[in-house]
Scaffold this motif. Sequence first.
Motif, short mmCIF file in Angstrom:
data_model
loop_
_atom_site.label_atom_id
_atom_site.label_comp_id
_atom_site.label_asym_id
_atom_site.label_seq_id
_atom_site.Cartn_x
_atom_site.Cartn_y
_atom_site.Cartn_z
N ARG A 43 0.68 -1.09 0.13
CA ARG A 43 0.11 0.17 0.00
C ARG A 43 0.87 1.16 0.14
N ALA A 44 0.20 2.27 -0.70
CA ALA A 44 1.46 3.34 -1.01
C ALA A 44 1.62 4.20 0.51
N ASP A 45 0.45 4.53 1.18
CA ASP A 45 0.58 5.18 2.45
C ASP A 45 1.39 6.46 2.35
N GLY A 46 1.21 7.21 0.96
CA GLY A 46 1.90 8.42 0.96
C GLY A 46 3.10 8.51 0.31
N GLU A 47 3.83 7.09 0.48
CA GLU A 47 5.16 6.73 -0.16
C GLU A 47 5.16 5.88 -1.13
N TRP A 48 5.45 6.06 -2.37
CA TRP A 48 5.39 5.08 -3.27
C TRP A 48 6.36 4.09 -3.30
N ASP A 49 6.16 2.80 -3.21
CA ASP A 49 7.17 1.84 -3.27
C ASP A 49 7.72 1.88 -4.80
N ARG A 50 8.95 2.27 -5.15
CA ARG A 50 9.24 2.35 -6.42
C ARG A 50 9.60 1.02 -7.08
N SER A 51 9.60 -0.04 -6.40
CA SER A 51 9.88 -1.35 -7.09
C SER A 51 8.60 -1.77 -7.61
N VAL A 52 7.37 -1.30 -7.40
CA VAL A 52 6.17 -1.76 -7.89
C VAL A 52 5.66 -0.55 -8.82
N GLU A 53 6.24 0.40 -9.13
CA GLU A 53 5.55 1.49 -9.86
C GLU A 53 5.12 0.89 -10.98
N PRO A 54 3.48 1.02 -11.29
CA PRO A 54 2.95 0.60 -12.28
C PRO A 54 3.36 1.01 -13.61
N ALA A 55 3.26 0.15 -14.76
CA ALA A 55 3.68 0.46 -15.97
C ALA A 55 2.24 0.56 -16.85
N VAL A 56 2.25 1.04 -17.95
CA VAL A 56 0.83 1.16 -18.90
C VAL A 56 1.54 0.55 -20.23
N LEU A 57 0.83 -0.32 -20.68
CA LEU A 57 1.17 -1.01 -21.94
C LEU A 57 0.26 -0.31 -23.03
N VAL A 58 1.02 0.26 -23.89
CA VAL A 58 0.38 0.85 -25.07
C VAL A 58 0.94 0.22 -26.44
N ASN A 59 0.75 0.93 -27.72
CA ASN A 59 1.18 0.31 -28.74
C ASN A 59 1.79 1.53 -29.67
N GLU A 60 2.70 1.22 -30.49
CA GLU A 60 3.21 2.29 -31.25
C GLU A 60 2.57 2.95 -32.42
N LEU A 61 1.42 2.33 -32.70
CA LEU A 61 0.44 2.73 -33.74
C LEU A 61 -0.61 3.48 -33.12
N ASP A 62 -0.70 3.72 -31.78
CA ASP A 62 -1.47 4.60 -31.10
C ASP A 62 -2.02 6.01 -31.67
N PHE A 63 -3.12 6.38 -31.44
CA PHE A 63 -3.32 7.84 -31.69
C PHE A 63 -2.44 8.70 -30.65
#
Length: 359
Positions: A43-63
């Motif tokens: 849980r973040a509790d105000g401090e983000w745990d850098r090891s679990v920062e979420p990524a967003v998966l997209v693609n190179e042909l997106d708008f």
Amino acid sequence: LVGATPDEVVVGNSITVNIHTLIGTFLDELLAGNGPEREEMARADGEWDRSVEPAVLVNELDFPSDHYAIRAQLRQRGIDPDEKLRVVESRDGRTIDPRDIEAALEAHDDVGIVWMPTALYRSGQLFDVERIAAAAHEAGAYAGFDAAHSAGAVPHAFGDVGVDFAVWCTYKYLNAGPGAIGALFVAERHHGLTPALAGWWGHEKATQFEMRMTYTPADSAGAWQIGTPPLLAAAPLEGSVELLREAGIDRLRAKSLALTDFLIALVDDRLPDVSVGTPREHGARGGHVALEHPEAERLSKALTDRGVVVDFRPPNVVRVCPAAPYTSFADVLDVVDEIEAVLESGAHEAYATGAGGVT
Ligand SMILES: Cc1ncc(COP(=O)(O)O)c(C=O)c1O
């Protein structure tokens, strides 16, 4: 039209703003340790745990606007978009192979949101929403979609196939006209979350006008509205959606496929210098056809001057969209006649390239 309950859909804002608020909302959920199968995240509790920062998966042909907004939302949470915007590459420059989305999820266990189009804006490739949503959930990620190029043209079942959230516009296949309002879907299981871009129009409706200083989100997708909706940009939907409903999305899709089949056959038959960049299988294409030609920009300008409304997408695509409600097969034939006449006469060579702007 999109396979949702009335509470799961709302009009408001624009696509880009809706991407900001929805990606932001679900990043916040992930950072708080919530999300599909993400209980292991601290849980973040105000401090983000850098090891679990979420990524967003997209693609190179997106708008591109989608990437701008997602990068901004990552940045605003102190997450480096160069690292955490994970981009699936295209094998052929036109389409995205769903196996590459699945492989990216296998390769990176930090993906918290899979953000894909339902149909690509350039080639018109239609994505398998159900397959992508299942892969995302299996990987512990939310599944979000940009449905700009299919809403109103292709039947969707967002609720049934497990989509978490989606956005689209009403100025394309929903026919509400230029500048018309955006729309979004949030699955019922996520109602009650506080939107990243909270505003009084998303407040619980029963108490919105009590003007409290604390925000209580509406218990519906309405929570993702922000401020007063632009009514003049929303009003045309009253008429256009009614017409689409009357026609029926399945019949519209059947006609759209027949129109694009006819267009593709004519191009194959009569335009040897033009290639079709759109997948040919029905299940893999949306409502428009990408015609590829090295002089696509000039060609689209010449066509526009001849009353054929197409658009140019760099580097070599003329998009032709025979919108099913009002385009006839004779119109499709006229368009191919015009393209043939322009290319045979060289009329497009009189036009300049590189002027930019909306085409
Ligand atoms: C696929 C896609 N996503 C996003 C956008 C941006 O939409 P808006 O300008 O309504 O924010 C567009 C615009 O055409 C689009 O085609």
